[in-house]
Design a protein around this motif. Structure first.
Motif, mmCIF file in Angstrom:
data_model
loop_
_atom_site.group_PDB
_atom_site.id
_atom_site.type_symbol
_atom_site.label_atom_id
_atom_site.label_comp_id
_atom_site.label_asym_id
_atom_site.label_seq_id
_atom_site.Cartn_x
_atom_site.Cartn_y
_atom_site.Cartn_z
ATOM 1 N N SER A 8 0.846 -1.195 0.000
ATOM 2 C CA SER A 8 0.000 0.000 0.000
ATOM 3 C C SER A 8 0.881 1.244 0.000
ATOM 4 O O SER A 8 1.884 1.302 0.720
ATOM 5 C CB SER A 8 -0.907 0.017 1.239
ATOM 6 O OG SER A 8 -1.620 1.240 1.312
ATOM 7 N N ARG A 20 -10.002 -0.919 1.873
ATOM 8 C CA ARG A 20 -9.950 -2.346 1.523
ATOM 9 C C ARG A 20 -11.274 -3.034 1.819
ATOM 10 O O ARG A 20 -11.679 -3.951 1.098
ATOM 11 C CB ARG A 20 -8.785 -3.022 2.238
ATOM 12 C CG ARG A 20 -7.442 -2.643 1.619
ATOM 13 C CD ARG A 20 -6.267 -3.315 2.288
ATOM 14 N NE ARG A 20 -5.019 -2.997 1.588
ATOM 15 C CZ ARG A 20 -3.813 -3.350 2.011
ATOM 16 N NH1 ARG A 20 -3.685 -4.027 3.148
ATOM 17 N NH2 ARG A 20 -2.741 -3.037 1.317
ATOM 18 N N TYR A 58 -3.788 1.150 -2.736
ATOM 19 C CA TYR A 58 -4.052 0.256 -1.608
ATOM 20 C C TYR A 58 -3.742 -1.216 -1.889
ATOM 21 O O TYR A 58 -3.733 -2.033 -0.971
ATOM 22 C CB TYR A 58 -5.519 0.388 -1.173
ATOM 23 C CG TYR A 58 -5.829 1.770 -0.650
ATOM 24 C CD1 TYR A 58 -5.609 2.096 0.680
ATOM 25 C CD2 TYR A 58 -6.308 2.763 -1.507
ATOM 26 C CE1 TYR A 58 -5.871 3.362 1.161
ATOM 27 C CE2 TYR A 58 -6.572 4.040 -1.039
ATOM 28 C CZ TYR A 58 -6.354 4.335 0.295
ATOM 29 O OH TYR A 58 -6.609 5.604 0.758
ATOM 30 N N ILE A 59 -3.479 -1.536 -3.152
ATOM 31 C CA ILE A 59 -3.128 -2.919 -3.514
ATOM 32 C C ILE A 59 -2.101 -2.879 -4.646
ATOM 33 O O ILE A 59 -1.876 -1.832 -5.250
ATOM 34 C CB ILE A 59 -4.369 -3.751 -3.950
ATOM 35 C CG1 ILE A 59 -5.202 -2.999 -5.008
ATOM 36 C CG2 ILE A 59 -5.228 -4.093 -2.749
ATOM 37 C CD1 ILE A 59 -4.971 -3.413 -6.410
#
Length: 207
Positions: A8, A20, A58-59
């Motif tokens: 992240s 998430r 975030y990913i």
């Protein structure tokens, strides 16, 4: 097996958790409709309520989202099961109570469970190993209850039979989801629990 570290660019842990959770909810909806491979990250971002650029803060990949989905579902199933397991009953009643608790948790989360089992095979090897360990941990909860019934003399089972009995119970719980197009047409949840409990215990109880 260690928990996979999902990259992240954001440092705020509360914000990471919130974003998430949005992704997981969106992904479950889309994976159920289209499957993992036919769903794009752009679609997941849109369903989550933010841009594709924000998603990748975030990913690192679509596989990361699938991992987060499977991890979150197992955690939720396990937590709900622990809350439903009662300490107020003993002996064979504790096993009956555990079967009912498991079946009700699977009913509560049937869409999530269906997605998890259909799509977890697409996880990378390391992540899949971690997820499968959670499945084994959940089965172990049922095993422990069966083993206690054996110790108390209510069941006469060898260790390998205890393990298989726990697996059988888990499979029958999942059948409520996997074959819901047929099973839920013929039985209410309470009827299914009652009949499956009878069938399962008929094969376990000491004669």
């Amino acid at each position: 097996m260690k928990k996979k570290k999902v990259p992240s660019m954001v440092k705020d842990q509360q914000l990471i958790k919130k974003r998430r959770e949005q992704m997981i909810k969106a992904a479950v909806t889309l994976f159920k409709e289209k499957g993992f491979h036919r769903t794009t990250t752009r679609e997941i971002a849109k369903e989550s309520g933010f841009s594709i650029g924000t998603l990748y803060e975030y990913i690192g990949s679509k596989e990361d989202i699938l991992y987060l989905v499977c991890d979150a579902i197992y955690d939720e199933v396990s937590e709900k099961l622990k809350k439903r397991l009662t300490q107020d009953v003993e002996g064979i009643e504790s096993l009956k109570s555990a079967i009912a608790a498991l079946f009700k948790v699977i009913d509560d989360l049937q869409d999530e469970v269906l997605v998890m089992y259909q799509e977890s095979k697409s996880l990378p090897k390391e992540a899949l190993g971690y997820v499968l360990q959670k499945e084994m941990d959940m089965t172990a909860m049922i095993e422990q209850i069966i083993q206690e019934c054996v110790k108390q003399g209510h069941l006469a089972l060898a260790d390998e039979e205890v393990k298989l009995a726990a697996d059988n119970i888990l499979v029958q719980a999942h059948m409520w989801t996997f074959r819901r197009w047929q099973v839920q047409k013929n039985y209410t949840l309470d009827q299914y629990i009652e009949l499956q409990t009878k069938l399962l215990l008929d094969g376990l109880l000491k004669k």
